[in-house]
Design an enzyme around this catalytic site. Structure first.
Site, PDB file in Angstrom:
ATOM      1  N   TYR A  42       0.836  -1.201   0.000  1.00 51.09           N
ATOM      2  CA  TYR A  42       0.000   0.000   0.000  1.00 51.09           C
ATOM      3  C   TYR A  42       0.872   1.253   0.000  1.00 51.09           C
ATOM      4  CZ  TYR A  42      -4.069  -2.913   0.941  1.00 51.09           C
ATOM      5  OH  TYR A  42      -5.071  -3.849   0.832  1.00 51.09           O
TER       6      TYR A  42
ATOM      7  N   GLU B 203      -2.467 -16.359 -10.168  1.00 55.09           N
ATOM      8  CA  GLU B 203      -1.282 -15.714 -10.725  1.00 55.09           C
ATOM      9  C   GLU B 203       0.020 -16.332 -10.217  1.00 55.09           C
ATOM     10  OE1 GLU B 203      -1.342 -11.454 -10.677  1.00 55.09           O
ATOM     11  OE2 GLU B 203      -3.494 -11.357 -11.086  1.00 55.09           O
TER      12      GLU B 203
ATOM     13  N   ASN C 264     -12.231   0.821  -5.989  1.00 58.33           N
ATOM     14  CA  ASN C 264     -11.934   0.448  -7.390  1.00 58.33           C
ATOM     15  C   ASN C 264     -13.182  -0.085  -8.096  1.00 58.33           C
ATOM     16  OD1 ASN C 264     -10.864  -0.488  -9.755  1.00 58.33           O
ATOM     17  ND2 ASN C 264      -9.665  -2.149  -8.831  1.00 58.33           N
TER      18      ASN C 264
ATOM     19  N   CYS D 128      -6.225  -4.482  -8.167  1.00 57.56           N
ATOM     20  CA  CYS D 128      -5.993  -4.041  -6.794  1.00 57.56           C
ATOM     21  C   CYS D 128      -5.675  -5.222  -5.878  1.00 57.56           C
ATOM     22  CB  CYS D 128      -7.189  -3.238  -6.282  1.00 57.56           C
ATOM     23  SG  CYS D 128      -8.749  -4.101  -6.368  1.00 57.56           S
ATOM     24  N   HIS D 129      -5.943  -6.446  -6.347  1.00 58.37           N
ATOM     25  CA  HIS D 129      -5.586  -7.617  -5.524  1.00 58.37           C
ATOM     26  C   HIS D 129      -4.068  -7.806  -5.432  1.00 58.37           C
ATOM     27  CE1 HIS D 129      -5.887  -9.110  -9.710  1.00 58.37           C
ATOM     28  NE2 HIS D 129      -4.945  -9.962  -9.370  1.00 58.37           N
TER      29      HIS D 129
END
Lengths: 191, 165
Positions: free
Chosen positions: A124, A182, A147, A155-156
């Site tokens: 962050y 991912e 978002n 944003c993850h």
């Protein structure tokens, strides 16, 4: 015996559909996808039945009341999301419309977030710094929480500096799931 | 009050607008009128400025499209002056709008003179108030009441149908 005919195509051809939407099942639950003529404008996790009405009302108030269920305009983002969930897509090419993004710091945070590569994470604090104010990491968290295009604006991929997952608009299970797709998290690994 | 997403209007009122058009212009032309109605509504929607009585607003547009059609057919050049001619009598063969009325009652309604038929459908099937019925049929509120009253009377006397709602 027939009821009323389906008018979706006729209303689209007349160029009167300002916001098209579709509700889609996905591996992370039901998603509301909405697009303007400019591009994908909203990806929303639907948790309860009333969620859809509220989300559509917000779109109607903020963008245009000409909101219609018209899946054709969502074909590209739907295909790309399917590929992403299947692990076959790393970047989204579908055009985006940031009309629901608050201008200023929030917008800068989300623009920086959009640049985080697939399979990588930042903190962050880092994303706040890139957006121009490295002490505003709480505000960065708030910006990410607002978002309107989760998954596509990833944003993850923003985590706590200690390695904790932080928060997520769709709930932490979904954040964990996306990071697993991912390869950032493995299936058995706890937070 | 903010306008609801347009899709909600289609979902909530689509069937009734269609049923009204089937009764007003007949099955073969109802789909075209239906499309014209919703195109006009969607075009005007963002400028509507209020979210009150959207159903009445839609039915008024539908009635206008029905009258336009009758004018195009040249059956009644001055449709508003003579709605009896403007709304042609339908054979009593329209399909029953699902769940609204029994088959007997629907058949009887379809057998009414056009203006009474439209007034009865608007008032009792679609729940419009008399102001809306009047606006929809381009007539006075008193005349709208009379049409509904005469329609119901005829249903009772000629078909033995008592309105049950």
């Amino acid at each position: 015996m027939s009821g009323p005919p389906d008018l979706t195509r006729a209303l689209e051809r007349a160029g009167l559909v300002d916001v098209a939407y579709v509700v889609d099942a996905s591996p992370v639950g039901e998603l509301l996808l909405a697009a303007t003529a400019a591009g994908l404008v909203c990806v929303h996790y639907l948790r309860a039945g009333s969620d859809l009405d509220q989300a559509l009302e917000l779109i109607s108030n903020r963008l245009s009341p000409r909101v219609l269920r018209a899946p054709r305009r969502l074909e590209q983002p739907r295909r790309e999301l399917d590929e992403f969930f299947a692990g076959r897509r790393r970047d989204f090419a579908t055009p985006l419309d940031l009309a629901l993004v608050k201008p200023g710091f929030t917008r800068r945070v989300l623009e920086q977030t959009a640049r985080i590569p697939y399979g990588r994470t930042v903190t962050y604090r880092e994303v706040a710094r890139q957006a121009g104010n490295d002490r505003a990491y709480r505000a960065a968290g708030t910006a990410l929480g607002s978002n309107p295009l989760p998954i596509v604006v990833p944003c993850h991929r923003v985590l706590h500096s200690g390695g904790g997952l932080g928060g997520y608009t769709g709930g932490l299970d979904i954040k964990r799931r996306l990071l697993t797709i991912e390869g950032v998290l493995t299936r058995r690994e706890p937070d | 009050m903010a306008l609801p997403p347009f899709q909600r209007l289609l979902d909530e009122h689509g069937r009734d607008v269609h049923a009204f058009l089937v009764a007003s212009v007949g099955r073969s032309d109802a789909d075209d009128c239906y499309q014209e109605t919703w195109l006009a509504a969607l075009r005007a929607y963002p400028r509507l400025g209020h979210a009150g009585n959207l159903r009445g607003w839609l039915l008024t547009i539908a009635a206008r499209k029905a009258l336009d059609l009758h004018r195009r057919r040249r059956r009644a050049p001055v449709a508003l002056a003579n709605p009896e001619e403007a709304l042609p009598a339908e054979p009593a063969s329209e399909p029953v709008p699902n769940g609204l009325v029994s088959e007997d009652l629907w058949t009887a309604i379809c057998g009414l003179p056009p203006k009474q038929r439209a007034a009865v459908i608007l008032r009792h099937l679609l729940g419009a108030d008399y102001a809306t019925v009047a606006a929809t049929l381009a007539t006075s509120e008193a005349a709208a009441r009379r049409s509904v009253h005469e329609g119901l009377k005829r249903l009772r006397e000629e078909h033995g149908v008592e309105w049950s709602t």
